[in-house]
Write a protein that holds these residues in place. Structure first.
Motif, PDB file in Angstrom:
ATOM      1  N   ARG A 161       0.816  -1.219   0.000  1.00  0.00           N
ATOM      2  CA  ARG A 161       0.000   0.000   0.000  1.00  0.00           C
ATOM      3  C   ARG A 161       0.852   1.272   0.000  1.00  0.00           C
ATOM      4  O   ARG A 161       0.595   2.210  -0.732  1.00  0.00           O
ATOM      5  CB  ARG A 161      -0.926  -0.019   1.228  1.00  0.00           C
ATOM      6  CG  ARG A 161      -1.915   1.099   1.264  1.00  0.00           C
ATOM      7  CD  ARG A 161      -2.938   0.937   0.191  1.00  0.00           C
ATOM      8  NE  ARG A 161      -3.881   2.026   0.135  1.00  0.00           N
ATOM      9  CZ  ARG A 161      -4.465   2.423  -0.991  1.00  0.00           C
ATOM     10  NH1 ARG A 161      -4.189   1.830  -2.132  1.00  0.00           N
ATOM     11  NH2 ARG A 161      -5.334   3.406  -0.987  1.00  0.00           N
ATOM     12  N   SER A 220       3.832  -9.969   3.362  1.00  0.00           N
ATOM     13  CA  SER A 220       2.810  -8.930   3.202  1.00  0.00           C
ATOM     14  C   SER A 220       1.660  -9.173   4.189  1.00  0.00           C
ATOM     15  O   SER A 220       1.908  -9.479   5.347  1.00  0.00           O
ATOM     16  CB  SER A 220       2.349  -8.844   1.743  1.00  0.00           C
ATOM     17  OG  SER A 220       1.619  -7.652   1.562  1.00  0.00           O
ATOM     18  N   GLU A 221       0.400  -9.088   3.731  1.00  0.00           N
ATOM     19  CA  GLU A 221      -0.696  -9.061   4.707  1.00  0.00           C
ATOM     20  C   GLU A 221      -0.826 -10.362   5.492  1.00  0.00           C
ATOM     21  O   GLU A 221      -1.333 -10.366   6.613  1.00  0.00           O
ATOM     22  CB  GLU A 221      -2.014  -8.688   4.014  1.00  0.00           C
ATOM     23  CG  GLU A 221      -1.929  -7.295   3.411  1.00  0.00           C
ATOM     24  CD  GLU A 221      -3.249  -6.559   3.319  1.00  0.00           C
ATOM     25  OE1 GLU A 221      -4.276  -7.104   3.736  1.00  0.00           O
ATOM     26  OE2 GLU A 221      -3.236  -5.428   2.822  1.00  0.00           O
ATOM     27  N   ASP A 251      10.727   1.738   6.790  1.00  0.00           N
ATOM     28  CA  ASP A 251      10.156   0.389   6.765  1.00  0.00           C
ATOM     29  C   ASP A 251      11.179  -0.543   7.398  1.00  0.00           C
ATOM     30  O   ASP A 251      12.377  -0.380   7.176  1.00  0.00           O
ATOM     31  CB  ASP A 251       9.824  -0.068   5.338  1.00  0.00           C
ATOM     32  CG  ASP A 251       8.800  -1.206   5.330  1.00  0.00           C
ATOM     33  OD1 ASP A 251       7.684  -1.003   4.814  1.00  0.00           O
ATOM     34  OD2 ASP A 251       9.114  -2.298   5.849  1.00  0.00           O
ATOM     35  N   HIS A 256      -1.131   1.356  13.665  1.00  0.00           N
ATOM     36  CA  HIS A 256      -1.739   2.604  13.159  1.00  0.00           C
ATOM     37  C   HIS A 256      -1.896   3.673  14.234  1.00  0.00           C
ATOM     38  O   HIS A 256      -1.456   4.805  14.067  1.00  0.00           O
ATOM     39  CB  HIS A 256      -3.102   2.319  12.520  1.00  0.00           C
ATOM     40  CG  HIS A 256      -3.007   1.674  11.172  1.00  0.00           C
ATOM     41  ND1 HIS A 256      -4.096   1.429  10.372  1.00  0.00           N
ATOM     42  CD2 HIS A 256      -1.940   1.216  10.472  1.00  0.00           C
ATOM     43  CE1 HIS A 256      -3.708   0.849   9.248  1.00  0.00           C
ATOM     44  NE2 HIS A 256      -2.404   0.700   9.298  1.00  0.00           N
TER      45      HIS A 256
HETATM   46  N1  LIG Z   1      -7.165   1.652   1.364  1.00  0.00           N
HETATM   47  C1  LIG Z   1      -6.925   0.531   0.693  1.00  0.00           C
HETATM   48  O1  LIG Z   1      -7.498   0.247  -0.360  1.00  0.00           O
HETATM   49  C2  LIG Z   1      -5.894  -0.403   1.229  1.00  0.00           C
HETATM   50  C3  LIG Z   1      -5.388  -1.424   0.413  1.00  0.00           C
HETATM   51  C4  LIG Z   1      -4.396  -2.251   0.928  1.00  0.00           C
HETATM   52  C5  LIG Z   1      -3.965  -2.079   2.228  1.00  0.00           C
HETATM   53  N2  LIG Z   1      -4.491  -1.088   3.001  1.00  0.00           N
HETATM   54  C6  LIG Z   1      -4.038  -0.866   4.380  1.00  0.00           C
HETATM   55  O2  LIG Z   1      -2.683  -0.405   4.336  1.00  0.00           O
HETATM   56  C7  LIG Z   1      -1.945  -0.942   5.419  1.00  0.00           C
HETATM   57  C8  LIG Z   1      -0.730  -1.695   4.898  1.00  0.00           C
HETATM   58  O3  LIG Z   1      -1.156  -2.768   4.081  1.00  0.00           O
HETATM   59  P1  LIG Z   1      -0.194  -3.451   3.016  1.00  0.00           P
HETATM   60  O4  LIG Z   1      -1.052  -4.252   2.123  1.00  0.00           O
HETATM   61  O5  LIG Z   1       0.722  -2.452   2.426  1.00  0.00           O
HETATM   62  O6  LIG Z   1       0.628  -4.436   3.976  1.00  0.00           O
HETATM   63  P2  LIG Z   1       2.130  -4.864   3.826  1.00  0.00           P
HETATM   64  O7  LIG Z   1       2.355  -5.927   4.835  1.00  0.00           O
HETATM   65  O8  LIG Z   1       2.445  -5.147   2.390  1.00  0.00           O
HETATM   66  O9  LIG Z   1       2.945  -3.555   4.258  1.00  0.00           O
HETATM   67  C9  LIG Z   1       3.127  -3.144   5.574  1.00  0.00           C
HETATM   68  C10 LIG Z   1       4.566  -2.630   5.702  1.00  0.00           C
HETATM   69  O10 LIG Z   1       4.758  -2.089   7.015  1.00  0.00           O
HETATM   70  C11 LIG Z   1       6.079  -2.432   7.403  1.00  0.00           C
HETATM   71  N3  LIG Z   1       6.188  -2.328   8.860  1.00  0.00           N
HETATM   72  C12 LIG Z   1       5.689  -3.168   9.794  1.00  0.00           C
HETATM   73  N4  LIG Z   1       5.982  -2.727  11.037  1.00  0.00           N
HETATM   74  C13 LIG Z   1       6.684  -1.576  10.859  1.00  0.00           C
HETATM   75  C14 LIG Z   1       7.280  -0.648  11.769  1.00  0.00           C
HETATM   76  N5  LIG Z   1       7.190  -0.782  13.090  1.00  0.00           N
HETATM   77  N6  LIG Z   1       7.942   0.411  11.255  1.00  0.00           N
HETATM   78  C15 LIG Z   1       8.052   0.568   9.913  1.00  0.00           C
HETATM   79  N7  LIG Z   1       7.503  -0.280   9.020  1.00  0.00           N
HETATM   80  C16 LIG Z   1       6.832  -1.325   9.484  1.00  0.00           C
HETATM   81  C17 LIG Z   1       6.281  -3.837   6.857  1.00  0.00           C
HETATM   82  O11 LIG Z   1       7.647  -4.187   6.781  1.00  0.00           O
HETATM   83  C18 LIG Z   1       5.591  -3.755   5.515  1.00  0.00           C
HETATM   84  O12 LIG Z   1       6.494  -3.427   4.475  1.00  0.00           O
HETATM   85  C19 LIG Z   1      -2.946  -1.814   6.183  1.00  0.00           C
HETATM   86  O13 LIG Z   1      -3.493  -1.062   7.210  1.00  0.00           O
HETATM   87  C20 LIG Z   1      -4.014  -2.146   5.191  1.00  0.00           C
HETATM   88  O14 LIG Z   1      -5.247  -2.406   5.767  1.00  0.00           O
HETATM   89  C21 LIG Z   1      -5.436  -0.262   2.517  1.00  0.00           C
END
Ligand SMILES: NC(=O)c1ccc[n+]([C@@H]2O[C@H](COP(=O)([O-])OP(=O)(O)OC[C@H]3O[C@@H](n4cnc5c(N)ncnc54)[C@H](O)[C@@H]3O)[C@@H](O)[C@H]2O)c1
Length: 450
Positions: free
Chosen positions: A45, A221-222, A66, A118
């Motif tokens: 995301r 990832s998720e 990250d 978050h």
């Molecule tokens: N609005 C939308 O359409 C939409 C779509 C996808 C995901 N999301 C939301 O976005 C968020 C991320 O989802 P994603 O699919 O990118 O997940 P993801 O797992 O691909 O990415 C999360 C990232 O956060 C990093 N991370 C974890 N802990 C951390 C920390 N303490 N400090 C720094 N980085 C850290 C991870 O290494 C990872 O790269 C979630 O809340 C998800 O619900 C929203």
């Protein structure tokens, strides 16, 4: 706070217009200042946000954070390719994001990390005086919902929940119809997150989608973090894609509010069956008992006498649909079936195809920027949510979707959990505005700027 004051001072000179595309010169009517943005979490995301920000000429990506070095490399490459200066890099450990927040080179932050991060990150960002955008859902517990509101009020720093579905083309056209009273007085809504996520909740630890039945430490990832919520919580853990658009149509926190909710859950079958079918009955994960019911249905009552049915359905085979229905005294829209009925306009007792209605009421933002937005991801809505965040941050003004919205929408998670645990007992929503919902005016949504 010092750097926040400097930012406000700087941004006081900016204007409010944005230039017409296709040259994407968003900053043209503003001062020479560019908004300096830091991103915390550049997974799937966050990377999407980076790519959209790089298309704008009013933004500099000055910092990324990250804990996964592979995500950092990938995003550094994209930033370098765009011609922007190398941003500051953070991610030594889980709390290194606090060093990003301390940087004077960051005016605004976008948080796109796993859910459990978050609120703590958003809170720290507001305390650091950074204009804050947080991905959905914003909070996991009632305490976290209050944390968002309290920190916003204590610091005066703005928080936007980055709910992109509020900016979907059909949603914005229907919002336009709502504002023009096409549906009459509003009564009833349906919405939810109905998305077969089995191939997201499990993978093989190498590619995010499609293969394997691993999660947690063995997933990527998720599946690394989202699946734990299905294992441990019987709740609607992802309510905002559905309820966000409806909350805006019903002026929640601005003349209306969520009053109470009842929730019910089916038994849990989908994830277990998926593991057995794809990993075999002997796979260790086949022994797990997932707490989350496959279909969770919540009904919300509002102060103005509407009801909203919110569904969470992510563990079963099904085509994607957020299941929207918007119903008033004169007619209704249903997304499934793509149909609208308006008394006196539609042939009695027959549906119209929604297309002509949605075209007629196409939102001014989509008319202006639709062609460009289509490239931005999720059918265009990602462009608009980021545009709205950046434009609000540049002026340091309240965003359209604020801390009160983040709290009220996210509160569905802990309240649904409590209701399910207590056989569907009604649960009251706190009034996160502490009475101010009576006086707060609806945001002006029908305009072509952001
Ligand atoms: N609005 C939308 O359409 C939409 C779509 C996808 C995901 N999301 C939301 O976005 C968020 C991320 O989802 P994603 O699919 O990118 O997940 P993801 O797992 O691909 O990415 C999360 C990232 O956060 C990093 N991370 C974890 N802990 C951390 C920390 N303490 N400090 C720094 N980085 C850290 C991870 O290494 C990872 O790269 C979630 O809340 C998800 O619900 C929203």
């Amino acid at each position: 706070m010092k750097s926040r004051r400097n930012f406000i001072k700087k941004s006081a000179v900016v204007g409010t217009g944005i230039a017409i595309l296709p040259n994407l010169a968003f900053g043209m009517n503003y001062s020479v200042e560019k908004l300096k943005v830091g991103l915390i979490g550049v997974g799937l995301r966050g990377t999407n946000h980076v790519n959209n920000l790089l298309l704008r000429d009013d933004v500099l990506i000055t910092a990324i954070c990250d804990v996964d070095p592979a995500r950092i490399s990938l995003n550094l490459e994209a930033i370098e390719k765009s011609g922007q200066k190398k941003p500051e890099v953070f991610g030594e450990n889980d709390y290194d994001y606090r060093n990003l927040l301390a940087s004077k080179e960051v005016d605004a932050v976008i948080i796109a990390t796993p859910w459990l991060w978050h609120t703590r990150m958003a809170k720290d960002a507001m305390l650091a005086g950074k204009y804050t955008g947080v991905e959905v859902s914003a909070a996991n517990t009632m305490e976290e919902c209050w944390d968002l509101v309290n920190t916003h009020e204590q610091t005066g720093t703005h928080l936007m929940i980055l709910e992109n579905v509020n900016y979907r083309r059909d949603i914005m056209a229907v919002l336009n119809m709502v504002k023009q009273n096409v549906f009459g007085e509003l009564l009833h809504f349906r919405c939810g997150y109905q998305h077969d996520l089995r191939f997201v909740k499990f993978n093989d630890g190498k590619s995010a989608y499609g293969k394997g039945v691993e999660f947690g430490e063995k997933g990527i990832s998720e599946s690394k973090w989202r699946t734990q919520h299905s294992l441990l919580r019987n709740a609607d853990v992802y309510p905002t894609h559905g309820v966000g658009p409806i909350a805006v149509m019903t002026d929640i926190n601005r003349g209306n509010r969520f009053m109470s909710l009842t929730s019910h859950a089916t038994k849990s079958r989908g994830l277990h069956n998926y593991i057995v079918e794809n990993g075999g009955a002997d796979h260790p994960n086949a022994k797990l008992k997932f707490k989350m019911g496959d279909v969770i249905t919540s009904t919300i009552d509002t102060a103005n006498g509407e009801t909203i049915i919110v569904t969470h359905d992510t563990n079963l085979p099904r085509p994607y649909s957020l299941g929207f229905r918007v119903q008033g005294t004169k007619g209704l829209w249903e997304v499934d079936g793509n149909r609208i009925y308006i008394e006196g306009k539609s042939e009695p007792h027959h549906w119209d195809k929604a297309d002509d209605w949605l075209k007629k009421y196409d939102h001014p933002l989509w008319i202006k920027y639709g062609e460009h937005a289509m490239g931005a991801g999720h059918g265009g809505m990602d462009f608009f949510v980021i545009n709205s965040f950046i434009e609000s941050a540049k002026q340091n003004i309240a965003p359209p979707l604020d801390a009160y919205d983040a709290a009220a929408w996210s509160a569905i998670t802990p309240l649904s959990e409590l209701s399910i645990e207590n056989n569907g007992e009604p649960q009251s929503f706190p009034d996160f505005t502490r009475g101010m919902w009576v006086k707060r005016k609806p945001y002006n949504w029908i305009k072509d700027t952001y």
